[in-house]
Design an enzyme around this catalytic site. Structure first.
Site, PDB file in Angstrom:
ATOM      1  N   THR A 124       5.660  -3.044  -5.513  1.00  0.00           N
ATOM      2  CA  THR A 124       4.657  -4.097  -5.688  1.00  0.00           C
ATOM      3  C   THR A 124       4.480  -4.485  -7.153  1.00  0.00           C
ATOM      4  O   THR A 124       4.671  -3.651  -8.059  1.00  0.00           O
ATOM      5  CB  THR A 124       3.310  -3.584  -5.121  1.00  0.00           C
ATOM      6  OG1 THR A 124       2.259  -4.449  -5.531  1.00  0.00           O
ATOM      7  CG2 THR A 124       2.969  -2.182  -5.607  1.00  0.00           C
ATOM      8  N   ASP A 125       4.009  -5.706  -7.375  1.00  0.00           N
ATOM      9  CA  ASP A 125       3.698  -6.142  -8.744  1.00  0.00           C
ATOM     10  C   ASP A 125       2.478  -5.410  -9.296  1.00  0.00           C
ATOM     11  O   ASP A 125       2.218  -5.438 -10.509  1.00  0.00           O
ATOM     12  CB  ASP A 125       3.482  -7.661  -8.809  1.00  0.00           C
ATOM     13  CG  ASP A 125       2.285  -8.179  -8.011  1.00  0.00           C
ATOM     14  OD1 ASP A 125       1.631  -7.379  -7.314  1.00  0.00           O
ATOM     15  OD2 ASP A 125       2.007  -9.400  -8.083  1.00  0.00           O
ATOM     16  N   GLU A 126       1.739  -4.763  -8.392  1.00  0.00           N
ATOM     17  CA  GLU A 126       0.520  -4.079  -8.808  1.00  0.00           C
ATOM     18  C   GLU A 126       0.813  -2.929  -9.803  1.00  0.00           C
ATOM     19  O   GLU A 126      -0.076  -2.517 -10.555  1.00  0.00           O
ATOM     20  CB  GLU A 126      -0.161  -3.531  -7.549  1.00  0.00           C
ATOM     21  CG  GLU A 126      -1.578  -3.192  -7.767  1.00  0.00           C
ATOM     22  CD  GLU A 126      -2.492  -3.528  -6.589  1.00  0.00           C
ATOM     23  OE1 GLU A 126      -2.155  -4.366  -5.733  1.00  0.00           O
ATOM     24  OE2 GLU A 126      -3.554  -2.930  -6.571  1.00  0.00           O
ATOM     25  N   TYR A 149      -4.154   3.006  -5.370  1.00  0.00           N
ATOM     26  CA  TYR A 149      -2.975   2.496  -4.642  1.00  0.00           C
ATOM     27  C   TYR A 149      -1.852   2.161  -5.625  1.00  0.00           C
ATOM     28  O   TYR A 149      -0.709   2.601  -5.471  1.00  0.00           O
ATOM     29  CB  TYR A 149      -3.350   1.252  -3.823  1.00  0.00           C
ATOM     30  CG  TYR A 149      -2.156   0.407  -3.429  1.00  0.00           C
ATOM     31  CD1 TYR A 149      -1.251   0.860  -2.470  1.00  0.00           C
ATOM     32  CD2 TYR A 149      -1.908  -0.837  -4.033  1.00  0.00           C
ATOM     33  CE1 TYR A 149      -0.134   0.098  -2.120  1.00  0.00           C
ATOM     34  CE2 TYR A 149      -0.802  -1.602  -3.685  1.00  0.00           C
ATOM     35  CZ  TYR A 149       0.085  -1.128  -2.729  1.00  0.00           C
ATOM     36  OH  TYR A 149       1.193  -1.872  -2.389  1.00  0.00           O
ATOM     37  N   LYS A 153       1.981   3.814  -6.003  1.00  0.00           N
ATOM     38  CA  LYS A 153       3.237   3.054  -5.909  1.00  0.00           C
ATOM     39  C   LYS A 153       4.041   3.212  -7.205  1.00  0.00           C
ATOM     40  O   LYS A 153       5.268   3.351  -7.175  1.00  0.00           O
ATOM     41  CB  LYS A 153       2.961   1.575  -5.629  1.00  0.00           C
ATOM     42  CG  LYS A 153       2.411   1.275  -4.246  1.00  0.00           C
ATOM     43  CD  LYS A 153       3.346   1.599  -3.097  1.00  0.00           C
ATOM     44  CE  LYS A 153       4.538   0.684  -2.978  1.00  0.00           C
ATOM     45  NZ  LYS A 153       5.304   0.918  -1.709  1.00  0.00           N
TER      46      LYS A 153
HETATM   47  P1  NAD Z   1       0.949  -2.335   6.014  1.00  0.00           P
HETATM   48  O1  NAD Z   1      -0.227  -1.512   5.610  1.00  0.00           O
HETATM   49  O2  NAD Z   1       0.725  -3.559   6.818  1.00  0.00           O
HETATM   50  O3  NAD Z   1       1.970  -1.424   6.845  1.00  0.00           O
HETATM   51  C1  NAD Z   1       2.328  -0.135   6.456  1.00  0.00           C
HETATM   52  C2  NAD Z   1       3.098   0.518   7.610  1.00  0.00           C
HETATM   53  O4  NAD Z   1       3.478   1.832   7.193  1.00  0.00           O
HETATM   54  C3  NAD Z   1       2.259   0.673   8.887  1.00  0.00           C
HETATM   55  O5  NAD Z   1       3.016   0.296  10.003  1.00  0.00           O
HETATM   56  C4  NAD Z   1       1.928   2.157   8.906  1.00  0.00           C
HETATM   57  O6  NAD Z   1       1.748   2.676  10.219  1.00  0.00           O
HETATM   58  C5  NAD Z   1       3.163   2.752   8.221  1.00  0.00           C
HETATM   59  N1  NAD Z   1       2.908   4.058   7.611  1.00  0.00           N
HETATM   60  C6  NAD Z   1       1.860   4.398   6.794  1.00  0.00           C
HETATM   61  N2  NAD Z   1       1.958   5.693   6.448  1.00  0.00           N
HETATM   62  C7  NAD Z   1       3.095   6.171   7.029  1.00  0.00           C
HETATM   63  C8  NAD Z   1       3.736   7.444   7.016  1.00  0.00           C
HETATM   64  N3  NAD Z   1       3.233   8.485   6.353  1.00  0.00           N
HETATM   65  N4  NAD Z   1       4.888   7.572   7.708  1.00  0.00           N
HETATM   66  C9  NAD Z   1       5.412   6.527   8.401  1.00  0.00           C
HETATM   67  N5  NAD Z   1       4.829   5.319   8.459  1.00  0.00           N
HETATM   68  C10 NAD Z   1       3.696   5.129   7.776  1.00  0.00           C
HETATM   69  O7  NAD Z   1       1.716  -2.638   4.681  1.00  0.00           O
HETATM   70  P2  NAD Z   1       2.463  -3.974   4.222  1.00  0.00           P
HETATM   71  O8  NAD Z   1       1.489  -4.905   3.665  1.00  0.00           O
HETATM   72  O9  NAD Z   1       3.377  -4.393   5.311  1.00  0.00           O
HETATM   73  O10 NAD Z   1       3.326  -3.385   2.994  1.00  0.00           O
HETATM   74  C11 NAD Z   1       4.619  -2.828   3.214  1.00  0.00           C
HETATM   75  C12 NAD Z   1       5.186  -2.352   1.899  1.00  0.00           C
HETATM   76  O11 NAD Z   1       5.252  -3.439   0.984  1.00  0.00           O
HETATM   77  C13 NAD Z   1       4.330  -1.289   1.203  1.00  0.00           C
HETATM   78  O12 NAD Z   1       5.191  -0.352   0.616  1.00  0.00           O
HETATM   79  C14 NAD Z   1       3.551  -2.065   0.159  1.00  0.00           C
HETATM   80  O13 NAD Z   1       3.242  -1.243  -0.943  1.00  0.00           O
HETATM   81  C15 NAD Z   1       4.560  -3.127  -0.212  1.00  0.00           C
HETATM   82  N6  NAD Z   1       3.990  -4.397  -0.704  1.00  0.00           N
HETATM   83  C16 NAD Z   1       3.018  -5.052   0.010  1.00  0.00           C
HETATM   84  C17 NAD Z   1       2.547  -6.284  -0.440  1.00  0.00           C
HETATM   85  C18 NAD Z   1       1.488  -7.063   0.298  1.00  0.00           C
HETATM   86  O14 NAD Z   1       1.009  -8.061  -0.224  1.00  0.00           O
HETATM   87  N7  NAD Z   1       1.104  -6.664   1.511  1.00  0.00           N
HETATM   88  C19 NAD Z   1       3.057  -6.819  -1.638  1.00  0.00           C
HETATM   89  C20 NAD Z   1       4.039  -6.115  -2.338  1.00  0.00           C
HETATM   90  C21 NAD Z   1       4.502  -4.909  -1.843  1.00  0.00           C
HETATM   91  O1  DAU Z   2       0.033  -7.611  -5.489  1.00  0.00           O
HETATM   92  C1  DAU Z   2       0.601  -6.986  -4.402  1.00  0.00           C
HETATM   93  C2  DAU Z   2      -0.453  -6.240  -3.642  1.00  0.00           C
HETATM   94  O2  DAU Z   2      -1.251  -7.220  -2.994  1.00  0.00           O
HETATM   95  C3  DAU Z   2       0.125  -5.292  -2.601  1.00  0.00           C
HETATM   96  O3  DAU Z   2       0.865  -4.301  -3.255  1.00  0.00           O
HETATM   97  C4  DAU Z   2      -0.985  -4.661  -1.764  1.00  0.00           C
HETATM   98  O4  DAU Z   2      -0.420  -3.860  -0.739  1.00  0.00           O
HETATM   99  C5  DAU Z   2      -1.803  -5.754  -1.152  1.00  0.00           C
HETATM  100  O5  DAU Z   2      -2.908  -5.190  -0.460  1.00  0.00           O
HETATM  101  C6  DAU Z   2      -2.284  -6.734  -2.205  1.00  0.00           C
HETATM  102  O6  DAU Z   2      -3.323  -6.161  -3.059  1.00  0.00           O
HETATM  103  P1  DAU Z   2      -4.600  -7.026  -3.468  1.00  0.00           P
HETATM  104  O7  DAU Z   2      -5.685  -6.099  -3.805  1.00  0.00           O
HETATM  105  O8  DAU Z   2      -4.238  -8.066  -4.449  1.00  0.00           O
HETATM  106  O9  DAU Z   2      -4.871  -7.769  -2.061  1.00  0.00           O
HETATM  107  P2  DAU Z   2      -6.210  -8.059  -1.242  1.00  0.00           P
HETATM  108  O10 DAU Z   2      -5.825  -8.985  -0.115  1.00  0.00           O
HETATM  109  O11 DAU Z   2      -6.953  -6.835  -0.908  1.00  0.00           O
HETATM  110  O12 DAU Z   2      -7.063  -8.884  -2.292  1.00  0.00           O
HETATM  111  C7  DAU Z   2      -6.567 -10.097  -2.863  1.00  0.00           C
HETATM  112  C8  DAU Z   2      -7.611 -10.592  -3.845  1.00  0.00           C
HETATM  113  O13 DAU Z   2      -8.770 -11.008  -3.102  1.00  0.00           O
HETATM  114  C9  DAU Z   2      -8.098  -9.548  -4.807  1.00  0.00           C
HETATM  115  O14 DAU Z   2      -8.370 -10.166  -6.066  1.00  0.00           O
HETATM  116  C10 DAU Z   2      -9.408  -9.036  -4.201  1.00  0.00           C
HETATM  117  C11 DAU Z   2      -9.930 -10.270  -3.494  1.00  0.00           C
HETATM  118  N1  DAU Z   2     -10.702 -10.008  -2.249  1.00  0.00           N
HETATM  119  C12 DAU Z   2     -10.164  -9.210  -1.312  1.00  0.00           C
HETATM  120  C13 DAU Z   2     -10.841  -8.947  -0.141  1.00  0.00           C
HETATM  121  C14 DAU Z   2     -10.253  -8.042   0.915  1.00  0.00           C
HETATM  122  C15 DAU Z   2     -11.946 -10.611  -2.088  1.00  0.00           C
HETATM  123  O15 DAU Z   2     -12.426 -11.352  -2.942  1.00  0.00           O
HETATM  124  N2  DAU Z   2     -12.625 -10.352  -0.922  1.00  0.00           N
HETATM  125  C16 DAU Z   2     -12.133  -9.538   0.057  1.00  0.00           C
HETATM  126  O16 DAU Z   2     -12.808  -9.318   1.087  1.00  0.00           O
END
Ligand code: NAD
Ligand code: DAU
Length: 342
Positions: A124-126, A149, A153
């Protein structure tokens, strides 16, 4: 190709599996997922009808299981499994450290010993932390994660890096920005805001709503992972994003406009502790090396996403009520392990 996909029942993993079968119908996928609250097998109902798809419920920290699965003959691992929600990591980070750090190590250790020829670690970019106005993170930007988190990562990225440097294990790291699109669990900003608005509930915006995120449509991310899987260089890192950050308030207002709802639904609430102000990625490397660019612009992606949530009220209701968790029991328990299918 025979792929081991971890976390394939989650948001991005399930989009990736559906995308992969559309692009490469002959590939075989073994999906290993623990089915935490974020894992929803209803995301994969289409794939389940394919003889090339198998599911194994299990934990990536379970070294015995991981080794057994990798011994079935795997050409590549695409590793999505993680605890992914920042707010949950603030409430308690143990599961984040266990899954994201120890789980990634467990996979790497088995994959290295069994000489799996390719390993894509989805990060992630985080990990770069907050960017100043006008600044974008390149793959060389030092890691400075601010949430539990993000730090878990970043730690996993460093373990992956060490396996390349020490053992020449052919792993690749991808770092994507905020994804949005169908099947995202309604705890993250965009699906939470859409589903709350559809239910006439308030939309909780943290702080002043001016934190910026670099939104990317999930299918664009899946296409980038597919490019990295096939042509990425081992030991490299690839940023994946739109390069166009938007403030949260703008996103929320655009969603309300698409939904035809009033801005009065917006409610400013207490800020997230340690809230990163701005994420922004430089993505020139993946464009120049692998020819990838995002194809879905924000306006189109937001409309598509709103339409998906509007058309899938059943999925939303089950996700919010917890009913989706019965899916595994109904479809998999008593059917025995699906390993034999792969
Ligand atoms: P998500 O939370 O929707 O899904 C995570 C999945 O992993 C779920 O199906 C969960 O059951 C499974 N899981 C969790 N712990 C586990 C374990 N111990 N063993 C096996 N399975 C397990 O997540 P997502 O948003 O689909 O993100 C997927 C990947 O992409 C993550 O690695 C996250 O860090 C990365 N990522 C997410 C975003 C985003 O915006 N959502 C952005 C950049 C990177
Ligand atoms: O940047 C990549 C990351 O983006 C991923 O690695 C993470 O898995 C993913 O959860 C996401 O993290 P963020 O914290 O950026 O996403 P989230 O959707 O939780 O929040 C997006 C922005 O919105 C953040 O600035 C917080 C704000 N927010 C979020 C929620 C849930 C609100 O203002 N209100 C809310 O209820």
């Amino acid at each position: 190709m025979r792929l081991l996909v971890t976390g394939g029942a989650g948001f991005i993993g399930s989009n990736f599996i559906r995308f992969l079968f559309r692009l490469h119908p002959d590939y075989r996928v073994l999906n290993l997922d623990k089915l935490t609250y974020a894992g929803n097998l209803a995301n994969l109902s289409e794939a389940e009808t394919s003889p090339n798809y198998s599911f194994q419920k299990g934990d990536i920290c379970d070294a015995g299981l991981v080794e057994r699965l990798m011994r079935t003959g795997i050409d590549a691992v695409v590793h999505f499994a993680a605890e992914s929600h920042v707010d949950r990591s603030i409430a308690g980070a143990r599961a984040f450290i266990e899954t994201n750090v120890l789980g990634t190590y467990t996979l790497l250790d088995a994959a290295r010993r069994l000489k799996i020829p390719r390993f894509v670690h989805v990060s992630t970019d985080e990990v770069y932390g907050s960017m100043a106005p006008g600044e974008s993170a390149t793959e060389q930007t030092p890691l400075a994660p601010n949430s539990p988190y993000g730090s878990s990562k970043a730690a996993s990225d460093l373990v992956v890096r060490s396996f390349w440097k020490t053992f020449q294990f052919p792993a690749i790291i991808t770092r994507a920005s905020n994804n949005y699109g169908p099947h995202q669990f309604p705890e993250k900003l965009i699906p939470l805001m859409i589903t709350n608005a559809l239910e006439g509930k308030k939309l909780p915006v943290y702080g002043d709503g001016m934190n910026e995120r670099d939104w990317i449509y999930v299918e664009d991310h899946c296409r980038a992972i597919d490019r990295v899987l096939h042509d990425g260089r081992p030991g490299e890192i690839y940023n994946i994003g739109s390069g166009k950050p938007s403030p949260n308030l703008e996103i929320v207002r655009r969603l309300l406009q698409i939904l035809g709802k009033s801005d009065d639904l917006i409610e400013f609430v207490a800020d997230r502790p340690g809230h990163d102000r701005r994420y922004a990625l430089a993505t020139g490397k993946i464009t120049s090396e692998l020819g990838w660019e995002p194809e879905v612009d924000l306006a189109t992606g937001l409309v598509k996403t709103v339409e998906w949530y509007r058309d899938h009220s059943d999925w939303v209701q089950k996700a919010k009520s917890g009913e989706y968790r019965e899916y595994y029991d109904r479809f998999y328990v008593n059917r025995g392990t699906s390993l034999s299918q792969i």
